[in-house]
Design an enzyme around this catalytic site. Structure first.
Site, PDB file in Angstrom:
ATOM      1  N   HIS A  59       0.887  -1.045   0.083  1.00  0.00           N
ATOM      2  CA  HIS A  59       0.203  -0.042   0.052  1.00  0.00           C
ATOM      3  C   HIS A  59       0.881   1.211   0.043  1.00  0.00           C
ATOM      4  CE1 HIS A  59      -3.760   1.995   0.726  1.00  0.00           C
ATOM      5  NE2 HIS A  59      -3.123   2.763   1.504  1.00  0.00           N
ATOM      6  N   LYS A 101      -7.969  13.473  -6.647  1.00  0.00           N
ATOM      7  CA  LYS A 101      -7.446  11.931  -6.403  1.00  0.00           C
ATOM      8  C   LYS A 101      -8.432  11.254  -6.256  1.00  0.00           C
ATOM      9  CE  LYS A 101      -3.935   9.323  -3.736  1.00  0.00           C
ATOM     10  NZ  LYS A 101      -3.053   9.532  -2.566  1.00  0.00           N
ATOM     11  N   HIS A 105     -10.908   1.935  -0.573  1.00  0.00           N
ATOM     12  CA  HIS A 105     -10.711   1.457   0.573  1.00  0.00           C
ATOM     13  C   HIS A 105     -11.629   0.384   0.595  1.00  0.00           C
ATOM     14  CE1 HIS A 105     -10.525   3.336   5.069  1.00  0.00           C
ATOM     15  NE2 HIS A 105      -9.363   2.918   4.487  1.00  0.00           N
ATOM     16  N   ASN A 106     -11.161  -0.758  -0.037  1.00  0.00           N
ATOM     17  CA  ASN A 106     -11.989  -1.889  -0.420  1.00  0.00           C
ATOM     18  C   ASN A 106     -11.901  -2.914   0.733  1.00  0.00           C
ATOM     19  OD1 ASN A 106     -11.934  -1.047  -2.918  1.00  0.00           O
ATOM     20  ND2 ASN A 106     -10.038  -2.178  -3.723  1.00  0.00           N
ATOM     21  N   GLN A 250     -10.764   1.507  10.744  1.00  0.00           N
ATOM     22  CA  GLN A 250     -10.737   2.577  11.469  1.00  0.00           C
ATOM     23  C   GLN A 250     -12.135   3.209  11.727  1.00  0.00           C
ATOM     24  OE1 GLN A 250      -9.496   2.136   8.480  1.00  0.00           O
ATOM     25  NE2 GLN A 250      -7.545   2.956   7.989  1.00  0.00           N
ATOM     26  N   GLU A 322      -4.344   3.978  12.667  1.00  0.00           N
ATOM     27  CA  GLU A 322      -4.708   4.725  11.682  1.00  0.00           C
ATOM     28  C   GLU A 322      -5.981   5.589  12.128  1.00  0.00           C
ATOM     29  OE1 GLU A 322      -5.094   2.552   8.006  1.00  0.00           O
ATOM     30  OE2 GLU A 322      -2.865   1.991   7.965  1.00  0.00           O
ATOM     31  N   ASN A 542      -4.036   5.677  -7.093  1.00  0.00           N
ATOM     32  CA  ASN A 542      -3.902   4.692  -5.956  1.00  0.00           C
ATOM     33  C   ASN A 542      -3.665   3.423  -6.547  1.00  0.00           C
ATOM     34  OD1 ASN A 542      -6.222   3.260  -4.026  1.00  0.00           O
ATOM     35  ND2 ASN A 542      -4.371   3.621  -3.059  1.00  0.00           N
TER      36      ASN A 542
END
Lengths: 746, 228
Positions: A59, A101, A105-106, A250, A322, A542
């Site tokens: 990542h 951008k 967040h899969n 998170q 996070e 990303n």
């Protein structure tokens, strides 16, 4: 104070000895751990190991994708900042810049859909306002599993509510997006969120730290234990134990983020900030590392000064948490108290946690003791980079002309397609998103692209879209990559906007499998060709890999988020047919390509053949022509032709504007009627105009094929000799699927 | 017309309504931060939409207890007109400045959509730009807009002409087009003196032809005509 290896870190109470098992748990291979040892010259502490684990995760390090991403065009005269910062920046004239951008967040969204999706939206907005821009639009691209899969409904419900909950509270309109369903996403949904912001071009903030001795300041929410190792989690495949990783997801608080946004913008209006970076994936670790590295400095942080949500937290947790809604800033000397007052006004934490040093090391202290001391440059320059083996997906053989029979009944086929999970109205979704706040939404969700007036922009507007056709990418990645870029470019063009740049969100399976790496490589090659040919560079992006469950990969899904500029918002057109007597003109050649079409899939149940070829020169010519005609004021409505082909596009135009139309299939098409109506040939648009002669003459001189098909009018849609259907029936079916499905009735 | 817009942490439609006020009156409103103790002397106080204090506890509940709202309440009781939209409506309802309460939407989801409103009276500062029975199109954007009040209060406010707007269809049929389950399709209510209006829909997002139409502009034009 400088720290060197003459001042090695202390071992914390209860700190375990590092074993091969602990290294593996941190997602580092034995070879990667050898690199750690070489860089450190000694065994790392647990905190240090955690930092390497995060920084070298797929990542954060892009270790599998980097060699391919370099092939993408990223520059143009209007690009102010390409990939590498928090988001991409383009010049939109009048001293203004757009910053945007898209990010995935899969994995978190599959495990905990509401919070996973919500924090995805929160994270991408932070990436944009970190650079000084006020977000003006949000977009999301969603892929769910088969509607019949027992988990799908629950995931849709949670993801949509999470996106709504966060974006609505932030006061940023959510204006565009796409939603597909396919069994390949059953165990691994995709939640890709994009934010577009606007900033005066001379007020852009970057992340490179500067100024020896300057204060490193932590602002926003307190740090808790949530999301620890999120970056590492998102860099592995799913299995049946993934549910147990819920604590690594998170938890978002959009109210706090709204305060952080306003406080940051208020402070950014002063001269206090040297550099700023949001704490996203890998939290305090990656933000402090990247700021110091870009500034070619060192940093010393007193971790006990970090605002903590709960007692008993340790350095390891603080560095890898996070927790959301946090930012790290470097302030100019003497501005600390003024900055503190701004954040206290917004009732946010503000803590000076460290100073910049000239050691080029990251030194972490815990109540005075050094607990980590890592040289910064080698962690970046000696990060693993892999040229993974890859295998090309061969282009499937073309379908024979007679391989796809016509539908038993055209009316039934059209209703089935426009009422299908993929093509039916997604109003159920976007009604839950505040898409009107700020009062700048000129073209709302549901068309080709949203159009948003730029605040203080003299009437100019941005067109925004997100696109990808994963079934094309699976059949032939290079063609699919081309098509994703071309379709985004086409959708922007169809409003009259000039496409300027895009962001890419690369969603793929396990890169250690050659066929998956081949999909990635193929898509990149196709995207690069299209970006170059269409002057449509990638300015941010990303990569999300390991989208697999129990060894099965998702369809390759390189989502393209495009941004275009329209000088005058009043000249934009949308897809709606709103008046009778307009001539319907088909722009572009139709060969009747049915391979990988929605018609073939949804009517005949076959996912076969090659995707439609994408001729980029033809695409460019057609798009430039269409944009010119819209800007000349000759076009009342325009729609690009994509999923479902011509007839679906015409039906969408009628449903959107409420006026029907009648067309006849020309005698000389050279293909069967159903191929003409449902083929998904690229580089095509359907125009409605009251100046057909002028448009046709312009097309002739531009070398763009144009055919008159019929006229708008009435409350039915007719294809002579094949079908007549009322617009009301179309609308009813189109609107019905999603609410019925969500109510458990479909 | 001089106006002030009260801003809380989490308010997010303050700029939308400020633009509407400026478009109709030619004057920028004063933006008043909740922590500021002095509210300027103005002809109109606006409590805008958003998520004050994150809508934690209950929508509008925390803001209603803020010091600035005590001042707004005092001014309102002394006759200063107050326009409270969406989260602002929730706040003034919490304060008891207008009758009723706002509950979670009947379908439990946030709803952002254009709705039709039937104007119930043109006889007020806020609705003088419209005729009774006129149907206007403005958007809603809320999750807690389901208006409720008891039978006695409902009868009293209906008899007293305190209902400003009801949800309807395009033809003014109030049995259709209710987006949130509001009792008696109530979208906006006045206090007894019709100097305070609480409403869920957003007239400030319907003031320009290209951006959702101009049906909301009549409210602001009417206020300017009435208040100068």
């Amino acid at each position: 104070m400088t720290a060197s290896e003459s001042n090695p870190p202390v071992k914390l109470p209860n700190e375990p000895w590092i074993t091969p098992a602990i290294v593996a748990e941190h997602g580092l291979s034995p070879e990667e751990y050898q690199r750690v040892l070489a860089i450190m010259g000694r065994d790392p502490t647990m905190v240090e190991l955690g930092i390497f684990s995060a920084m070298w995760s797929e990542h954060c390090s892009y270790k599998s994708s980097k060699v391919w991403l370099k092939k993408l065009p990223t520059t143009a005269p209007w690009v102010i900042c390409g990939p590498g910062e928090n988001a991409g920046v383009i010049d939109i004239g009048d001293g203004q810049a757009a910053i945007f951008k898209m990010e995935s967040h899969n994995h978190p969204s599959f495990i905990e859909p509401y919070q996973g999706a919500a924090t995805g939206v929160g994270g991408i907005m932070r990436d944009v306002f970190t650079m000084g821009a006020r977000p003006i639009a949000n977009v999301n691209a969603l892929r769910f599993g088969d509607p019949a899969h027992p988990k799908t409904r629950h995931l849709v419900e949670g993801v949509v509510a999470g996106i709504a909950g966060y974006g609505n509270c932030m006061g940023v309109p959510t204006v565009a997006g796409e939603t597909n369903f396919h069994r390949a996403y059953n165990g691994n949904i995709l939640v890709n969120a994009m934010t577009v912001g606007v900033v005066p071009a001379d007020r852009i903030f970057y992340s490179a730290a500067a100024g020896l001795g300057n204060a490193v300041v932590y602002v926003g929410s307190k740090t808790g234990r949530d999301g620890i190792h999120g970056a590492t989690m998102s860099s592995t495949e799913f299995n049946e134990d993934s549910e147990s990783k819920r604590p690594t997801v998170q938890v978002g608080d959009p109210f706090v983020e709204k305060l952080v946004l306003e406080a940051c913008l208020e402070l950014m209006a002063t001269d206090a900030i040297v550099a700023i970076q949001d704490m996203g994936a890998a939290g305090l670790t990656s933000s402090s590392f990247e700021m110091a590295d870009k500034g070619e400095l060192g940093v010393e942080i007193e971790l006990d000064k970090v605002p903590m949500r709960e007692p008993g937290m340790n350095p390891y947790e603080l560095m890898l948490s996070e927790s959301q809604e946090r930012m790290l800033m470097v302030l100019k000397p003497g501005r600390e108290e003024m900055a503190r007052k701004v954040f206290e006004k917004w009732e946010l934490d503000f803590a000076i946690i460290g100073r910049l040093t000239d050691t080029r090391r990251m030194v972490l202290r815990w109540h005075g003791d050094v607990v980590a001391s890592i040289p910064i440059p080698p962690v970046v320059t000696q990060a693993p980079v892999y040229e993974r083996p890859w295998r090309e997906t061969p282009l499937p053989a073309p379908l024979a002309a007679d391989a796809v029979p016509p539908p038993a009944d055209y009316r039934t086929a059209l209703l089935k397609m426009t009422g299908s999970p993929d093509l039916s109205s997604k109003e159920w979704i976007w009604r839950q998103y505040d898409h009107l706040i700020m009062g700048n939404t000129a073209i709302r969700p549901g068309g080709d692209a949203a159009v948003i007036r730029v605040p203080d922009g003299g009437g100019k507007a941005l067109a925004i879209t997100s696109d990808c056709t994963p079934r094309y990418c699976a059949a032939h990645p290079e063609t699919g990559g081309r098509q994703a870029v071309a379709e985004a470019w086409r959708n922007l063009t169809a409003t009259g906007a000039l496409p300027l740049a895009c962001t890419d969100n690369m969603n793929f399976g396990n890169p250690q499998k050659p066929e998956v790496m081949g999909q990635f490589a193929g898509c990149i090659v196709g995207m690069a060709a299209a970006c170059a040919a269409l002057d449509f560079p990638i300015v941010s992006g990303n990569v999300s890999l390991y989208n697999e469950t129990e060894g099965r990969a998702i369809l390759p899904t390189p989502v393209i988020g495009g941004v275009g500029l329209r000088p005058d918002v009043n000249g934009c057109v949308d897809i709606g047919l709103r008046e009778a007597g307009l001539t319907l003109l088909l722009v572009g050649d139709t060969a009747g390509h049915l391979g990988q079409s929605i018609f073939l899939r949804d009517i005949h149940g076959r996912e076969e053949g090659p995707p439609p070829p994408v001729d980029l020169a033809v695409e460019r010519r057609a798009g430039d022509f269409v944009r010119g005609q819209i800007r000349a004021g000759r076009i009342a409505a325009c729609h690009d032709l994509s999923d479902g082909g011509l007839l679906v596009a015409l039906a969408e135009m009628a449903m959107s504007g409420g006026v029907g139309g009648s067309i006849a299939i020309p005698a000389d098409t050279g293909c069967a009627a159903h191929a003409f109506l449902f083929g998904e040939d690229q580089a095509r648009y359907l125009l409605a105009t009251n100046a057909p002669e002028a448009v046709t003459a312009a097309a002739r001189s531009a070398g763009v094929p144009v055919r008159p098909l019929g006229q708008s009018g009435g409350d039915t849609l007719t294809v002579e000799g094949l079908l007549t259907i009322s617009v009301a029936d179309l609308r009813r079916t189109h609107a019905a699927w999603m609410p019925n499905y969500m109510a458990g009735k479909a | 017309m001089k106006s002030a817009v009260v801003v809380f942490p989490g308010t997010n439609r303050e700029n939308d309504i400020a633009r509407a006020l400026e478009l109709s009156s030619g004057h920028k409103p004063a933006m008043v931060w909740h922590g500021d103790s002095n509210l300027p002397k103005v002809d109109l106080i606006v409590v805008p939409g958003g998520f004050s204090y994150g809508d934690y506890l209950r929508c509008g509940a925390m803001a209603a207890h803020s010091p600035i709202m005590r001042e707004v309440k005092a001014r309102a009781e002394a006759g200063t007109p107050v326009l409270a939209v969406c989260n602002g409506f929730q706040i003034v309802a919490e304060l008891g400045l207008v009758p009723g309460t706002l509950m979670r939407n009947a379908h439990l989801k946030f709803v952002c959509a254009d709705v039709h409103l039937r104007v119930e009276t043109g006889q007020s500062l806020f609705t003088s730009g419209y005729r009774a029975g006129q149907v206007i199109k403005v958007p809603v954007a809320h999750a807690e807009g389901n208006y409720f009040t008891d039978d006695d209060t409902l009868k009293r406010i209906e008899d007293g002409g305190q209902i400003a707007f009801r949800y309807s269809d395009a033809d003014g049929d109030v049995s259709r087009g209710n987006p949130n389950g509001s009792r008696a399709a109530i979208a906006g209510v006045f206090n007894e003196t019709k100097t305070v209006l609480g409403m869920m829909p957003h007239p400030e997002n319907a003031i320009e032809a290209r951006f959702g139409g101009t049906d909301g502009k009549g409210l602001f034009d009417g206020l300017v005509a009435a208040l100068g």
